[in-house]
Design a protein around this motif. Structure first.
Motif, PDB file in Angstrom:
ATOM      1  N   THR A  13       0.815  -1.217   0.000  1.00 29.61           N
ATOM      2  CA  THR A  13       0.000   0.000   0.000  1.00 29.61           C
ATOM      3  C   THR A  13       0.848   1.266   0.000  1.00 29.61           C
ATOM      4  O   THR A  13       0.315   2.367  -0.009  1.00 29.61           O
ATOM      5  CB  THR A  13      -0.904   0.052   1.246  1.00 29.61           C
ATOM      6  OG1 THR A  13      -0.066   0.082   2.411  1.00 29.61           O
ATOM      7  CG2 THR A  13      -1.830  -1.156   1.323  1.00 29.61           C
ATOM      8  N   GLY A  14       2.164   1.103   0.048  1.00 25.97           N
ATOM      9  CA  GLY A  14       3.032   2.284   0.033  1.00 25.97           C
ATOM     10  C   GLY A  14       3.153   2.994   1.366  1.00 25.97           C
ATOM     11  O   GLY A  14       3.427   4.191   1.408  1.00 25.97           O
ATOM     12  N   CYS A  15       2.987   2.285   2.465  1.00 28.80           N
ATOM     13  CA  CYS A  15       2.988   2.953   3.777  1.00 28.80           C
ATOM     14  C   CYS A  15       4.384   3.256   4.303  1.00 28.80           C
ATOM     15  O   CYS A  15       4.553   4.037   5.231  1.00 28.80           O
ATOM     16  CB  CYS A  15       2.206   2.135   4.797  1.00 28.80           C
ATOM     17  SG  CYS A  15       3.078   0.674   5.421  1.00 28.80           S
ATOM     18  N   GLN A  17       6.323   1.535   6.160  1.00 29.62           N
ATOM     19  CA  GLN A  17       6.715   0.966   7.453  1.00 29.62           C
ATOM     20  C   GLN A  17       8.011   0.167   7.292  1.00 29.62           C
ATOM     21  O   GLN A  17       8.861   0.167   8.178  1.00 29.62           O
ATOM     22  CB  GLN A  17       5.602   0.061   8.011  1.00 29.62           C
ATOM     23  CG  GLN A  17       4.417   0.805   8.617  1.00 29.62           C
ATOM     24  CD  GLN A  17       4.658   1.304  10.042  1.00 29.62           C
ATOM     25  OE1 GLN A  17       5.602   0.899  10.708  1.00 29.62           O
ATOM     26  NE2 GLN A  17       3.797   2.199  10.517  1.00 29.62           N
ATOM     27  N   MET A  20      11.033   2.499   7.289  1.00 30.66           N
ATOM     28  CA  MET A  20      11.322   2.989   8.644  1.00 30.66           C
ATOM     29  C   MET A  20      11.968   1.899   9.479  1.00 30.66           C
ATOM     30  O   MET A  20      12.900   2.148  10.247  1.00 30.66           O
ATOM     31  CB  MET A  20      10.037   3.471   9.315  1.00 30.66           C
ATOM     32  CG  MET A  20       9.630   4.868   8.896  1.00 30.66           C
ATOM     33  SD  MET A  20       8.330   5.533   9.956  1.00 30.66           S
ATOM     34  CE  MET A  20       6.890   4.735   9.279  1.00 30.66           C
TER      35      MET A  20
ATOM     36  N   ALA B 295      -1.849   3.816   0.958  1.00 30.43           N
ATOM     37  CA  ALA B 295      -1.653   4.321   2.313  1.00 30.43           C
ATOM     38  C   ALA B 295      -0.905   5.646   2.293  1.00 30.43           C
ATOM     39  O   ALA B 295      -0.146   5.924   1.371  1.00 30.43           O
ATOM     40  CB  ALA B 295      -0.847   3.315   3.133  1.00 30.43           C
ATOM     41  N   CYS B 296      -1.120   6.448   3.304  1.00 35.82           N
ATOM     42  CA  CYS B 296      -0.238   7.579   3.578  1.00 35.82           C
ATOM     43  C   CYS B 296       0.970   7.042   4.357  1.00 35.82           C
ATOM     44  O   CYS B 296       0.999   5.876   4.747  1.00 35.82           O
ATOM     45  CB  CYS B 296      -0.947   8.632   4.421  1.00 35.82           C
ATOM     46  SG  CYS B 296      -2.308   9.463   3.583  1.00 35.82           S
ATOM     47  N   PHE B 297       1.912   7.907   4.630  1.00 37.24           N
ATOM     48  CA  PHE B 297       3.118   7.518   5.345  1.00 37.24           C
ATOM     49  C   PHE B 297       2.788   6.833   6.672  1.00 37.24           C
ATOM     50  O   PHE B 297       2.034   7.363   7.493  1.00 37.24           O
ATOM     51  CB  PHE B 297       3.981   8.755   5.622  1.00 37.24           C
ATOM     52  CG  PHE B 297       5.300   8.439   6.260  1.00 37.24           C
ATOM     53  CD1 PHE B 297       6.421   8.214   5.487  1.00 37.24           C
ATOM     54  CD2 PHE B 297       5.407   8.339   7.636  1.00 37.24           C
ATOM     55  CE1 PHE B 297       7.638   7.900   6.071  1.00 37.24           C
ATOM     56  CE2 PHE B 297       6.624   8.028   8.238  1.00 37.24           C
ATOM     57  CZ  PHE B 297       7.736   7.809   7.452  1.00 37.24           C
ATOM     58  N   GLY B 298       3.344   5.652   6.857  1.00 38.85           N
ATOM     59  CA  GLY B 298       3.231   4.967   8.135  1.00 38.85           C
ATOM     60  C   GLY B 298       1.874   4.380   8.437  1.00 38.85           C
ATOM     61  O   GLY B 298       1.670   3.849   9.528  1.00 38.85           O
ATOM     62  N   CYS B 299       0.961   4.449   7.479  1.00 37.85           N
ATOM     63  CA  CYS B 299      -0.416   4.042   7.789  1.00 37.85           C
ATOM     64  C   CYS B 299      -0.653   2.562   7.528  1.00 37.85           C
ATOM     65  O   CYS B 299      -0.425   2.074   6.423  1.00 37.85           O
ATOM     66  CB  CYS B 299      -1.410   4.862   6.986  1.00 37.85           C
ATOM     67  SG  CYS B 299      -3.099   4.312   7.261  1.00 37.85           S
TER      68      CYS B 299
END
Lengths: 158, 616
Positions: A13-15, A17, A20, B295-299
């Motif tokens: 989904t391009g998040c 995580q 990071m 998703a947005c960043f980190g979501c």
């Protein structure tokens, strides 16, 4: 049993995580710019694709290194950069066909995925199982299972 | 320390950038993001200032959880005095921009004055530079982002910019980052345009800019939070599958979907424009509108819609630039572009939504203003000659045409760009503007959901669903089920939601987590990230303080309790159909109790005791 990172872009989904988590593992910081795995967004296609080193058996980076700073971890199969030995010549970044080994100006060394000693932080952090760490001999297993489920064994009952 | 403790101040008039330490006392009192930037704004500008004058300031701000592995920890806000409302404006956005700003080492960037010529800010970690943007003026958001990345040969830059709407003073112009995430409401993009600031590009590579205070505790709290989101039906399944569009049919069936400028409360075309419809294969090309979720960043929720239009649709037939995938309609946009003006063509809504992203304007205010214009037209107050074409309710062509004109600032689009309050006032019927504090309602009718009516009336940034989401208790039963028509307990519930929301925003995470998370899930994450004691009690006090600070700004700006109101239509015209048939808003019953619970007097002014208690 050796394992390998397995990426299924359809689930991503391009998040970020994973980026990071990679940065945290190596820098104790969430700075995605330092990540060894990158998620690419192909906006007009509506696709997100995580990409990192696939740990080639005959690794171009390892072969090209003039100071033997890239070593094989026999347990995980990872090609690992030895920081004290690396001289930052960047020849490996030219040799790698996939661009997955890169220079880090901050340290003067190159960096690449080292599979986190057999417990990849990116795979652990991925919320959709787009990145998994599975039996290296069976990376196709899930895809096979999906197609197997579509096999029509008895048309009469459908 | 989860703050970078650095503030960048950009004087656009002199073209200088300077660094200053974050006021850490304020960070302790207001947490970050929305709360902290509001404190800076209130302390630095005259509340009576013209929002589009150089005396107004524009603040981009992150929170302590922005740029961390906390789920949804990528939010930033833009805080300023809003040109649509004349009230405090705080528009929150996701995407990747906010986290990048934090990685570059900044809690906050304050833009002051106005530049004599178009410029953009290029911020590479600690190096800030104002760059000439003459070649970008007149360009769309999409062109601007692409050009800046190419110009600097850096595809990893994150860019927030305005399109032509922000340049042309559309009063609900947005600031759009990462192509389709927006600080969307209240016209923050118009303020940016008034400052001749075209874009803000940032690249953050620092590893030493900030730290979470207790890493072990942080990961424990963050992992627990992620597990809660994954296990919850709304955040784990509903939102990833249907996005916020999961609500379209639910709200319609409940009888709370404002339709044709709130004349009706149910829309016969709802099923054609909702989340389910986006999954259906089109008869024309055999493909679904929805390509995937994003998703947005980190979501870890990923509610974002990525859509691809039918290339044969009349609106884009000869425009290949719209044939690729881009940000699709979420619920509020689908409602505003659709039900609010009686249009039920999903492809047309998607196209209009693309235009809102491409040229940076708020689809809620835009769509609702089109709805008001259509009513004026049907009443004969607005003629075909003035508009340039026919404008009846339900006209897909007219809605699409107006989106194009508003984006470009041409023809009747110029008037649509002023919002429904100014439009309806011009034509002698201010009562037909479905607004609070001149900002258009989003997608829930204040008659159908009594608590939402109160939420709209009391929202500090004008009508808004993101300041106290009473849909949660009134529709979804979160945290408890409240009957839509009940008034009992609603003021207290709303106050609790407003205060909690201020905390969530100020932390730098997404409000949508609160479908699953309560304060008990959020507090441990803030506690582990930030130094000091951040108990639930303290956080709620911070939220209440933020709410009151925003209120004080509005009062000083000249707003009064008379602005805590709903249009006469919601107070007097009963809902015509559905389960809420016959309902009007019972605002008059709820508002006095709300003021009392807030510790405000009968005029809605915080009492001296309240001011002392909160230190505002």
């Amino acid at each position: 049993m050796q394992k390998s990172l397995h990426i299924d872009p359809n689930k991503c989904t391009g998040c970020l995580q994973c980026e990071m988590a990679c940065s945290w593992e190596n820098y104790r910081s969430f700075t995605t710019a330092k990540s060894r795995i990158k998620v690419f967004s192909f906006h007009e296609a509506g696709r997100f694709v995580p990409y990192t080193c696939t740990q080639c058996d005959e690794a171009w980076c390892m072969t090209a290194c003039p100071v033997d700073a890239i070593k094989l971890d026999p347990v995980t199969g990872a090609k690992i950069v030895l920081d004290p030995t690396c001289v930052g010549c960047k020849v490996c970044t030219i040799a790698c066909p996939f661009g997955t080994i890169n220079y880090v100006a901050q340290s003067g060394k190159v960096q690449k995925c080292d599979l986190c000693d057999g417990a990849p932080a990116c795979a652990k952090a991925c919320p959709t199982a787009a990145i998994t760490y599975v039996d290296a001999d069976w990376t196709g297993l899930e895809k096979m299972r999906q197609w197997a489920g579509k096999t029509d064994t008895n048309p009469a009952t459908v | 320390m989860a703050w970078t403790k650095n503030v960048l101040r950009v004087n656009l008039e002199t073209g200088t950038c300077s660094t200053e330490p974050l006021n850490q006392t304020w960070a302790q009192d207001y947490l970050g993001q929305r709360g902290l930037a509001t404190k800076y704004l209130v302390s630095e500008i005259d509340p009576k200032v013209d929002p589009l004058s150089p005396q107004n300031k524009l603040i981009f701000v992150t929170g302590p959880l922005t740029g961390t592995m906390a789920a949804t920890g990528g939010r930033y806000s833009v805080v300023t005095k809003g040109p649509l409302t004349g009230a405090i404006a705080c528009s929150n956005s996701g995407g990747y921009f906010g986290a990048e700003l934090k990685f570059a080492g900044w809690d906050m960037v304050i833009f002051e004055g106005a530049s004599p010529k178009p410029v953009y800010l290029l911020l590479m970690d600690g190096k800030a530079e104002l760059v000439d943007a003459s070649h970008l003026w007149g360009k769309t958001v999409w062109e601007t982002e692409e050009t800046i990345k190419k110009q600097h040969q850096d595809p990893q830059l994150r860019v927030a910019s305005i399109g032509r709407a922000g340049e042309n003073g559309v009063l609900y112009a947005a600031i759009v980052n990462d192509l389709h995430r927006a600080a969307g409401r209240s016209g923050v993009g118009a303020v940016m345009g008034s400052k001749n600031l075209k874009a803000f590009a940032v690249r953050g590579t620092r590893t030493d800019a900030y730290q979470v205070a207790d890493p072990e505790g942080f990961f424990k709290a963050v992992d627990a939070g992620k597990a809660v989101l994954a296990a919850n039906g709304v955040t784990g399944q509903g939102l990833p599958t249907y996005g916020t569009q999961v609500l379209m049919n639910v709200i319609n069936e409940l009888g709370a979907l404002p339709t044709r400028n709130h004349q009706d409360i149910q829309f016969e075309g709802a099923n054609n424009i909702g989340g389910e419809a986006m999954h259906l294969k089109r008869p024309t090309d055999g493909k679904a509108n929805l390509v995937t979720n994003g998703a947005c960043f980190g979501c870890t929720i990923a509610c974002g819609r990525i859509s691809r239009m039918d290339p044969g649709h009349f609106s884009v037939k000869d425009k290949p630039q719209y044939h690729g995938a881009s940000g699709g309609v979420e619920y509020e946009a689908a409602w505003a572009l659709g039900a609010a003006n009686g249009v039920s063509d999903l492809e047309a809504l998607t196209y209009a939504n693309f235009l809102c992203n491409e040229d940076g304007f708020d689809p809620i205010s835009f769509g609702a203003t089109v709805g008001a214009a259509m009513e004026l037209y049907e009443l004969g107050l607005l003629t075909k000659e003035e508009v340039g074409f026919e404008l009846p309710f339900g006209s897909t062509e007219a809605m699409v045409k107006l989106a194009e004109l508003t984006a470009k600032g041409e023809g009747f689009g110029k008037l649509i760009g002023l919002g429904s309050k100014r439009l309806c006032t011009k034509y002698g019927r201010p009562d037909l503007s479905m607004t609070v504090k001149s900002q258009e309602f989003p997608a829930y009718d204040g008659r159908g959901l009594q608590g939402m009516g109160l939420a709209y009336a009391t929202s500090n940034r004008g009508a808004c669903h993101l300041r106290g989401y009473m849909v949660s208790p009134e529709v979804l039963g979160i945290p408890v089920k409240m009957e839509p028509q009940a008034t009992e307990g609603k003021p207290a519930m709303l106050k609790a939601f407003q205060d909690l929301t201020a905390v969530v925003d100020s932390a730098g995470i997404c409000l949508f987590t609160t479908f699953a998370w309560g304060l008990q899930d959020i507090q441990p994450q803030i506690q582990a990230a930030c130094e000091g004691d951040w108990s639930e009690e303290r956080l709620l006090l911070v939220g209440e303080r933020i709410w009151n600070l925003e209120r004080e700004f509005n009062l000083s700006a000249g707003l009064t309790c008379k602005d805590d109101n709903l249009p006469p239509r919601l107070m007097k015209e009963p809902a015509k159909t559905g389960p809420q048939k016959g309902a009007v808003s019972k605002l008059d019953i709820m508002l006095p109790e709300y003021y009392q619970l807030r510790g405000w007097d009968k005029q809605g002014v915080p009492t001296p005791e309240t001011r002392t208690r909160l230190g505002v």
